[in-house]
Design a protein around this motif. Structure first.
Motif, mmCIF file in Angstrom:
data_model
loop_
_atom_site.group_PDB
_atom_site.id
_atom_site.type_symbol
_atom_site.label_atom_id
_atom_site.label_comp_id
_atom_site.label_asym_id
_atom_site.label_seq_id
_atom_site.Cartn_x
_atom_site.Cartn_y
_atom_site.Cartn_z
ATOM 1 N N GLY A 41 0.825 -1.208 0.000
ATOM 2 C CA GLY A 41 0.000 0.000 0.000
ATOM 3 C C GLY A 41 0.857 1.254 0.000
ATOM 4 N N ARG A 116 -4.812 -0.854 2.668
ATOM 5 C CA ARG A 116 -5.443 0.471 2.694
ATOM 6 C C ARG A 116 -4.770 1.380 3.716
ATOM 7 N NH1 ARG A 116 -10.268 -1.014 3.771
ATOM 8 N NH2 ARG A 116 -10.309 -0.493 5.987
ATOM 9 N N PHE A 119 -1.461 2.560 2.270
ATOM 10 C CA PHE A 119 -1.657 3.527 1.187
ATOM 11 C C PHE A 119 -2.057 4.889 1.732
ATOM 12 C CE2 PHE A 119 -4.503 5.667 -1.816
ATOM 13 C CZ PHE A 119 -3.650 5.801 -2.898
#
Length: 210
Positions: A41, A116, A119
């Motif tokens: 991510g 997630r 990121f």
């Protein structure tokens, strides 16, 4: 010059920051697969930063400070959210319950959550934008060819992403994880406090820009 860019990327990745602590926490709590997902991510976020930097979006942020301030505030709020969730984690009642809960989270959605978190933690971090702006302003000259820009960017992606993947693998060894499970209650609070500390620093820097 190419070696210098690679070394700068490695050193930047090894310096403790929000990305470092997110990868470390996910690797310790959920194992190397989730840690690697978090690292991937972060790597995707690096591609975003490098792309807009090379294409000139960094100069747009300089021309419109309010946009950059908004990014700083969003990044700080997300770090506060991560830190708050870490601080409020409940202490495990026993090892079996902890194991079953971790396995349940892993099987259902931990990989995607880890990806997630990695990121968002990086893409909303204004220091990442400043880092790439400083790198490219130092190593890229007016006569530097376009393909050289992308080689520099690829070097940084490989250096930083590779380091976090390696960190996820090393820190998820059984001895580290056993120690973490024993003191997870306090360790989560420590990492949560560190993340909130970074968020406060970002907030303060954003206020100074207003």
């Amino acid at each position: 010059m190419f070696l210098e860019v690679f070394l700068v990327g490695i050193l930047a990745a090894m310096s403790p920051g929000p990305d470092f602590f997110v990868v470390m926490r996910n690797s310790l709590e959920f194992g190397y697969r989730v840690g690697i997902a978090t690292a991937f991510g972060i790597t995707l976020a690096l591609i975003v930063h490098i792309t807009y930097t090379i294409l000139g979006f960094a100069y747009v942020m300089q021309a419109y400070p309010s946009l950059f301030i908004s990014i700083k505030i969003l990044g700080a709020l997300y770090l506060i959210w991560l830190g708050y969730n870490a601080i409020r984690s409940a202490p495990p009642k026993n090892d079996e319950k902890l194991k079953s809960e971790v396995e349940s989270v892993q099987n259902n959605k931990t990989l995607m959550q880890g990806f997630r978190e990695g990121f968002l933690c990086n893409v909303l971090n204004p220091k990442a934008a400043l880092f790439f702006l400083s790198i490219f302003s130092q190593f890229i000259k007016r006569d530097t060819t376009g393909w050289t820009h992308w080689i520099y960017g690829s070097e940084i992606i490989f250096a930083v992403g590779g380091w976090f993947v390696l960190l996820a693998i090393l820190i998820s060894y059984s001895k580290f994880r056993s120690l973490y499970k024993k003191y997870a209650y306090w360790f989560d609070r420590l990492l949560g406090g560190i993340l909130i500390y970074f968020a406060i620093r970002i907030m303060v820097s954003a206020v100074k820009l207003v």
